[in-house]
Design an enzyme around this catalytic site. Structure first.
Site, PDB file in Angstrom:
ATOM      1  N   HIS A   1      11.283   0.897  46.177  1.00 39.64           N
ATOM      2  CA  HIS A   1      10.002   0.851  46.879  1.00 39.64           C
ATOM      3  C   HIS A   1      10.175   0.113  48.200  1.00 39.64           C
ATOM      4  O   HIS A   1      10.944  -0.835  48.281  1.00 39.64           O
ATOM      5  CB  HIS A   1       8.955   0.104  46.026  1.00 39.64           C
ATOM      6  CG  HIS A   1       7.564   0.369  46.462  1.00 39.64           C
ATOM      7  ND1 HIS A   1       6.956  -0.321  47.486  1.00 39.64           N
ATOM      8  CD2 HIS A   1       6.667   1.281  46.037  1.00 39.64           C
ATOM      9  CE1 HIS A   1       5.737   0.141  47.660  1.00 39.64           C
ATOM     10  NE2 HIS A   1       5.530   1.115  46.786  1.00 39.64           N
TER      11      HIS A   1
ATOM     12  N   ASP B   1       5.537   5.844  40.095  1.00 40.17           N
ATOM     13  CA  ASP B   1       5.777   7.252  39.743  1.00 40.17           C
ATOM     14  C   ASP B   1       6.718   7.423  38.560  1.00 40.17           C
ATOM     15  O   ASP B   1       6.884   8.538  38.069  1.00 40.17           O
ATOM     16  CB  ASP B   1       6.348   7.986  40.962  1.00 40.17           C
ATOM     17  CG  ASP B   1       5.337   8.037  42.087  1.00 40.17           C
ATOM     18  OD1 ASP B   1       5.687   7.680  43.223  1.00 40.17           O
ATOM     19  OD2 ASP B   1       4.188   8.395  41.813  1.00 40.17           O
TER      20      ASP B   1
HETATM   21  C1  SDX Z   1       5.295   5.848  46.291  1.00 45.72           C
HETATM   22  O1  SDX Z   1       4.683   2.878  50.227  1.00 45.72           O
HETATM   23  C2  SDX Z   1       3.999   2.893  49.098  1.00 45.72           C
HETATM   24  O2  SDX Z   1       3.251   2.008  48.772  1.00 45.72           O
HETATM   25  C3  SDX Z   1       4.185   4.173  48.278  1.00 45.72           C
HETATM   26  C4  SDX Z   1       3.490   4.192  46.919  1.00 45.72           C
HETATM   27  C5  SDX Z   1       1.988   4.202  47.065  1.00 45.72           C
HETATM   28  O3  SDX Z   1       1.305   3.771  46.114  1.00 45.72           O
HETATM   29  O4  SDX Z   1       1.482   4.729  48.098  1.00 45.72           O
HETATM   30  O5  SDX Z   1       3.883   3.051  46.180  1.00 45.72           O
HETATM   31  C6  SDX Z   1       3.853   5.451  46.126  1.00 45.72           C
HETATM   32  O6  SDX Z   1       5.581   6.646  47.134  1.00 45.72           O
HETATM   33  C7  SDX Z   1       6.348   5.181  45.429  1.00 45.72           C
HETATM   34  C8  SDX Z   1       7.806   5.604  45.822  1.00 45.72           C
HETATM   35  C9  SDX Z   1       8.093   6.970  45.207  1.00 45.72           C
HETATM   36  N1  SDX Z   1       9.389   7.494  45.717  1.00 45.72           N
HETATM   37  C10 SDX Z   1      10.469   7.565  44.900  1.00 45.72           C
HETATM   38  O7  SDX Z   1      10.505   7.118  43.766  1.00 45.72           O
HETATM   39  C11 SDX Z   1      11.671   8.266  45.530  1.00 45.72           C
HETATM   40  C12 SDX Z   1      12.936   7.454  45.228  1.00 45.72           C
HETATM   41  N2  SDX Z   1      12.829   6.188  45.975  1.00 45.72           N
HETATM   42  C13 SDX Z   1      13.450   6.153  47.271  1.00 45.72           C
HETATM   43  O8  SDX Z   1      13.630   7.322  47.962  1.00 45.72           O
HETATM   44  C14 SDX Z   1      13.161   4.882  48.076  1.00 45.72           C
HETATM   45  O9  SDX Z   1      13.332   3.819  47.233  1.00 45.72           O
HETATM   46  C15 SDX Z   1      11.827   4.780  48.773  1.00 45.72           C
HETATM   47  C16 SDX Z   1      11.545   5.970  49.619  1.00 45.72           C
HETATM   48  C17 SDX Z   1      10.732   4.589  47.787  1.00 45.72           C
HETATM   49  C18 SDX Z   1      11.887   3.526  49.664  1.00 45.72           C
HETATM   50  O10 SDX Z   1      12.826   3.775  50.622  1.00 45.72           O
HETATM   51  P1  SDX Z   1      13.205   2.683  51.763  1.00 45.72           P
HETATM   52  O11 SDX Z   1      12.338   1.490  51.660  1.00 45.72           O
HETATM   53  O12 SDX Z   1      13.276   3.423  53.046  1.00 45.72           O
HETATM   54  O13 SDX Z   1      14.605   2.204  51.291  1.00 45.72           O
HETATM   55  P2  SDX Z   1      15.972   2.966  51.568  1.00 45.72           P
HETATM   56  O14 SDX Z   1      15.794   4.448  51.339  1.00 45.72           O
HETATM   57  O15 SDX Z   1      16.487   2.526  52.878  1.00 45.72           O
HETATM   58  O16 SDX Z   1      16.887   2.389  50.391  1.00 45.72           O
HETATM   59  C19 SDX Z   1      17.513   1.100  50.510  1.00 45.72           C
HETATM   60  C20 SDX Z   1      18.819   1.230  49.737  1.00 45.72           C
HETATM   61  C21 SDX Z   1      19.669   2.392  50.243  1.00 45.72           C
HETATM   62  O17 SDX Z   1      21.017   2.104  49.902  1.00 45.72           O
HETATM   63  P3  SDX Z   1      21.991   1.450  51.085  1.00 45.72           P
HETATM   64  O18 SDX Z   1      21.837   2.324  52.291  1.00 45.72           O
HETATM   65  O19 SDX Z   1      21.438   0.053  51.278  1.00 45.72           O
HETATM   66  O20 SDX Z   1      23.356   1.493  50.461  1.00 45.72           O
HETATM   67  O21 SDX Z   1      18.536   1.527  48.361  1.00 45.72           O
HETATM   68  C22 SDX Z   1      19.041   2.824  48.038  1.00 45.72           C
HETATM   69  C23 SDX Z   1      19.249   3.547  49.351  1.00 45.72           C
HETATM   70  O22 SDX Z   1      20.308   4.511  49.211  1.00 45.72           O
HETATM   71  N3  SDX Z   1      18.006   3.470  47.241  1.00 45.72           N
HETATM   72  C24 SDX Z   1      18.244   4.221  46.159  1.00 45.72           C
HETATM   73  C25 SDX Z   1      16.977   4.573  45.677  1.00 45.72           C
HETATM   74  N4  SDX Z   1      16.026   4.039  46.452  1.00 45.72           N
HETATM   75  C26 SDX Z   1      16.664   3.357  47.426  1.00 45.72           C
HETATM   76  N5  SDX Z   1      19.392   4.612  45.572  1.00 45.72           N
HETATM   77  C27 SDX Z   1      19.260   5.390  44.458  1.00 45.72           C
HETATM   78  N6  SDX Z   1      18.085   5.772  43.927  1.00 45.72           N
HETATM   79  C28 SDX Z   1      16.912   5.374  44.515  1.00 45.72           C
HETATM   80  N7  SDX Z   1      15.754   5.735  44.006  1.00 45.72           N
END
Ligand code: SDX
Length: 393
Positions: free
Chosen positions: A272, A329
């Protein structure tokens, strides 16, 4: 480049506004609507009471709640000409694409909502109408997907019961809506109702900042929510859990894929932007999963897979270092499925829950008379070039 700008791609460290609506503490995993902890609202309130709280800022008195529910009840019908829009979609088109289009189409029937300088009363009428009608739109999308006749709203029902009756009711006979389902639906909608400046809410605010109407702003929010990185994650989680189940339930293999930078697979429902601790909503939903599935006598194998995934991930350095925890989710789809919804309706249900939050934030943006949203950029393109005639290229 005149002057200078602070580059913050994805607005990871940018405050876009001041707001009195929702408070998040990402480190502690705290969520409050107008100061009330989400845990108390999920346990004690109803979705319509929380909608009132978010939109008008206070918990309603009994009289205010009765009037709010009555106002909603008397605006649940859609103009009959709306059916032409429903009929225009291919039967298997994604419900989120339909919902975004249908909500924008509502503006065609309520020209008074197009005025940019609405009086407070006109604005409140638009708010009541979009909140009342979207539940009907959502349930009719589902009915059309089955090729079933739509069910009309009934004034004897409260908002959530009415929605469930329009969704699972039958034209040929009265269907008893299970109180367990009504209670679970209220809880899920409350948990999704607002979440400060997330992607879809920021979209609603920025579209509204151009003085575009409430239907266009909410329609834009629906489109932003559709993405699998945002609201679309609840559908992607179930598809992922099914994939793992069909692949023999080998959670270690899929955790390894999620950690592999060369593999595009992400653990959907994990991580998140704000929460670097447990998403408080995920905690509540996880607990509710066991409770509701037991009450409904359902044993869903993917729930066990989800629990195993969570357990393994929370001990894995890759997830621990990055503070990746289950988000709202991760478990919600398991309950939606237990309530009888198909997977492609999950994100539409997220939108229905988020609607009061979008409305409250749109209303606050207008009350604050915020300027049109128009960020700058760091230009990195070509500097100055002379035009080259076609025959010389
Ligand atoms: C919602 O914003 C909100 O409040 C949203 C929400 C709401 O109520 O409105 O809470 C609802 O959208 C919840 C999130 C649902 N999405 C997912 O579950 C999709 C999977 N999650 C990710 O794609 C990610 O965690 C996000 C999009 C939620 C957040 O992304 P960020 O903050 O841009 O973080 P990032 O993508 O830069 O990740 C940071 C690190 C990265 O690794 P490094 O580059 O540091 O090596 O964490 C890793 C990412 O690769 N990472 C994951 C991961 N989520 C982040 N690796 C594997 N699996 C994951 N799910």
């Amino acid at each position: 480049q005149t002057g200078y700008v602070t580059l913050d791609v994805g607005y990871k460290n940018t405050g876009a506004t001041k707001s009195n609506i929702t408070f998040l503490d990402g480190e502690l995993g705290v969520l409050k609507y107008r100061g009330y902890p989400i845990e108390q609202l999920a346990e004690k309130s109803t979705f319509i009471e929380v909608a009132y709280l978010l939109i008008y800022g206070e918990l309603p008195t009994a009289e205010q709640l009765t009037k709010f529910q009555s106002d909603l009840t008397h605006h649940t019908l859609l103009h009959e000409d709306m059916k032409k829009f429903f009929d225009g979609f291919p039967s298997k088109s994604h419900p989120m694409g339909q919902l975004s289009s249908l909500v924008a189409a509502l503006s065609a029937f309520y020209p008074e909502s197009l005025k940019s300088n609405q009086t407070a009363e006109e604005q409140n009428q638009s708010i009541i109408k979009v909140l009342a009608k979207m539940a009907t739109v959502v349930s009719w999308i589902y009915k059309k997907s089955l090729g079933h006749p739509v069910i009309y709203p009934q004034n004897k029902y409260d908002y959530v019961t009415n929605f469930l009756n329009m969704t699972f009711g039958q034209r040929t006979e009265e269907v008893e809506i299970d109180p367990v389902v009504v209670s679970a639906m209220n809880t899920l909608l409350i948990l999704h109702a607002d979440h400060e400046q997330n992607c879809s809410t920021s979209t609603v605010r920025i579209v509204g900042s151009s003085e575009s109407n409430i239907y266009a702003s909410v329609s834009a929010g629906i489109s932003a929510l559709w993405g699998p990185l945002h609201g679309g994650a609840n559908q992607a989680v179930i598809e992922m859990l099914e994939q793992i189940k069909n692949d023999g339930g080998d959670t270690d293999k899929w955790i390894a894929k999620a950690k592999d930078k060369n593999d595009p697979f992400r653990l959907m429902g994990f991580g998140h932007r704000v929460y670097k601790n447990f998403d408080p909503r995920a905690k509540i939903i996880k607990k509710a999963c066991d409770d509701i599935l037991e009450k409904l006598g359902i044993n869903d194998e993917v729930l066990e897979i989800a629990k195993r995934l969570e357990e393994v991930a929370l001990q894995d350095p890759y997830f621990v270092e990055r503070k990746l925890y289950p988000n709202v989710d991760f478990y919600s789809g398991i309950i939606y499925r237990a309530l009888g919804f198909p997977t492609d309706m999950f994100t539409v249900l997220f939108a229905l829950g988020r609607l009061p939050g979008w409305i409250a934030q749109w209303k606050e943006m207008k009350e604050n008379k915020e300027p049109i949203g128009r960020p700058r950029q760091i230009y990195t393109g070509a500097t100055n070039r002379e035009y080259v005639d076609l025959d010389k290229r």
